[in-house]
Design a protein around this motif. Sequence first.
Motif, PDB file in Angstrom:
ATOM      1  N   ILE A  28       0.738  -1.199  -0.050  1.00  0.00           N
ATOM      2  CA  ILE A  28       0.014   0.091  -0.054  1.00  0.00           C
ATOM      3  C   ILE A  28       0.812   1.458  -0.067  1.00  0.00           C
ATOM      4  CG2 ILE A  28      -1.544   1.381   1.437  1.00  0.00           C
ATOM      5  CD1 ILE A  28      -2.768  -1.430   2.281  1.00  0.00           C
ATOM      6  N   GLU A  29       1.872   1.258   0.836  1.00  0.00           N
ATOM      7  CA  GLU A  29       2.735   2.293   1.002  1.00  0.00           C
ATOM      8  C   GLU A  29       3.475   2.750  -0.323  1.00  0.00           C
ATOM      9  OE1 GLU A  29       6.450   4.694   1.640  1.00  0.00           O
ATOM     10  OE2 GLU A  29       6.455   2.449   1.454  1.00  0.00           O
ATOM     11  N   ARG A  78      -3.715  15.110   1.293  1.00  0.00           N
ATOM     12  CA  ARG A  78      -3.869  15.088   2.699  1.00  0.00           C
ATOM     13  C   ARG A  78      -4.376  13.699   3.132  1.00  0.00           C
ATOM     14  NH1 ARG A  78      -3.353  18.396   6.821  1.00  0.00           N
ATOM     15  NH2 ARG A  78      -4.594  18.137   8.664  1.00  0.00           N
ATOM     16  N   GLY A  79      -5.090  12.860   2.637  1.00  0.00           N
ATOM     17  CA  GLY A  79      -5.595  11.545   3.163  1.00  0.00           C
ATOM     18  C   GLY A  79      -4.501  10.527   2.958  1.00  0.00           C
ATOM     19  N   ARG A  80      -3.794  10.709   1.738  1.00  0.00           N
ATOM     20  CA  ARG A  80      -2.744   9.797   1.331  1.00  0.00           C
ATOM     21  C   ARG A  80      -1.719  10.033   2.615  1.00  0.00           C
ATOM     22  NH1 ARG A  80      -3.773  11.038  -3.949  1.00  0.00           N
ATOM     23  NH2 ARG A  80      -2.129  12.818  -4.065  1.00  0.00           N
ATOM     24  N   GLN A  81      -1.356  11.283   2.790  1.00  0.00           N
ATOM     25  CA  GLN A  81      -0.437  11.371   3.796  1.00  0.00           C
ATOM     26  C   GLN A  81      -0.715  10.863   5.233  1.00  0.00           C
ATOM     27  OE1 GLN A  81       0.511  15.827   4.369  1.00  0.00           O
ATOM     28  NE2 GLN A  81       2.032  15.418   5.921  1.00  0.00           N
ATOM     29  N   TRP A  82      -1.867  10.752   5.664  1.00  0.00           N
ATOM     30  CA  TRP A  82      -2.377  10.374   6.775  1.00  0.00           C
ATOM     31  C   TRP A  82      -2.234   8.844   6.721  1.00  0.00           C
ATOM     32  CZ3 TRP A  82      -2.536  12.425  11.381  1.00  0.00           C
ATOM     33  CH2 TRP A  82      -2.776  13.576  11.545  1.00  0.00           C
ATOM     34  N   LEU A  83      -2.728   8.117   5.558  1.00  0.00           N
ATOM     35  CA  LEU A  83      -2.604   6.890   5.471  1.00  0.00           C
ATOM     36  C   LEU A  83      -1.117   6.248   5.458  1.00  0.00           C
ATOM     37  CD1 LEU A  83      -3.925   4.120   4.920  1.00  0.00           C
ATOM     38  CD2 LEU A  83      -4.190   4.853   2.560  1.00  0.00           C
TER      39      LEU A  83
END
Length: 208
Positions: free
Chosen positions: A26-27, A177-182
């Motif tokens: 995922i990362e 922003r969502g990808r950064q938190w994930l």
Amino acid sequence: MSLFMQAFGIGLAIAAPVGPIGLLCIERTLRHGPARGLVTGLGAATADAVYASIGATGMGVLIGWLTALATPLALAGSAVLLYLGVATLRRPPAEHAANAHEGGQLFAAYSSALALTLSNPMTILSFIAVFAGLAGGHAPDSADAVLMVLGVFCGSALWWLLLAYGGGRLLARLGSRGRQWLDRLCGLLLLAFAMGIAWRTLTPLLAG
């Protein structure tokens, strides 16, 4: 075909639970695109096939050797996961996927996932038990062993394909922003897996 499909289901079931390799997939999909995520998963699928081969053929000497190395291999895998978790948390927000198809980067993603998955030699024992059941309690012949190993690899590879390309499209909709938190969550979970593996490995030694 029935034996192949049963082994296919086993490979899919082994790959599907979210673990450190799933988090890496995922990362890397987030940062570098689905190709990098896919080859990460294929590294894990190759390791599953290697251990499936050992389990199907019942290589007793090699099994005993790998079992004896279980502790150092587990600690080495924990150290690698710890490094990857820290590196993930320290990196800036996800990069663009411009270099996703560079051969060297793809090989590095593949080989790191292969090494991490091979750091758990106790997986062999699981394959021995499962394959013994599929073969009716007897050692499978060469043709059946090939079908089992091929089925495990294909089932595992299918999961990584779906996660990298299907999941990658869903992840792209999260926004930066969502990808950064994930991404941060993946880093923290990698650290948690690293500490969990180290704890399970060292606790019996310290207790003894």
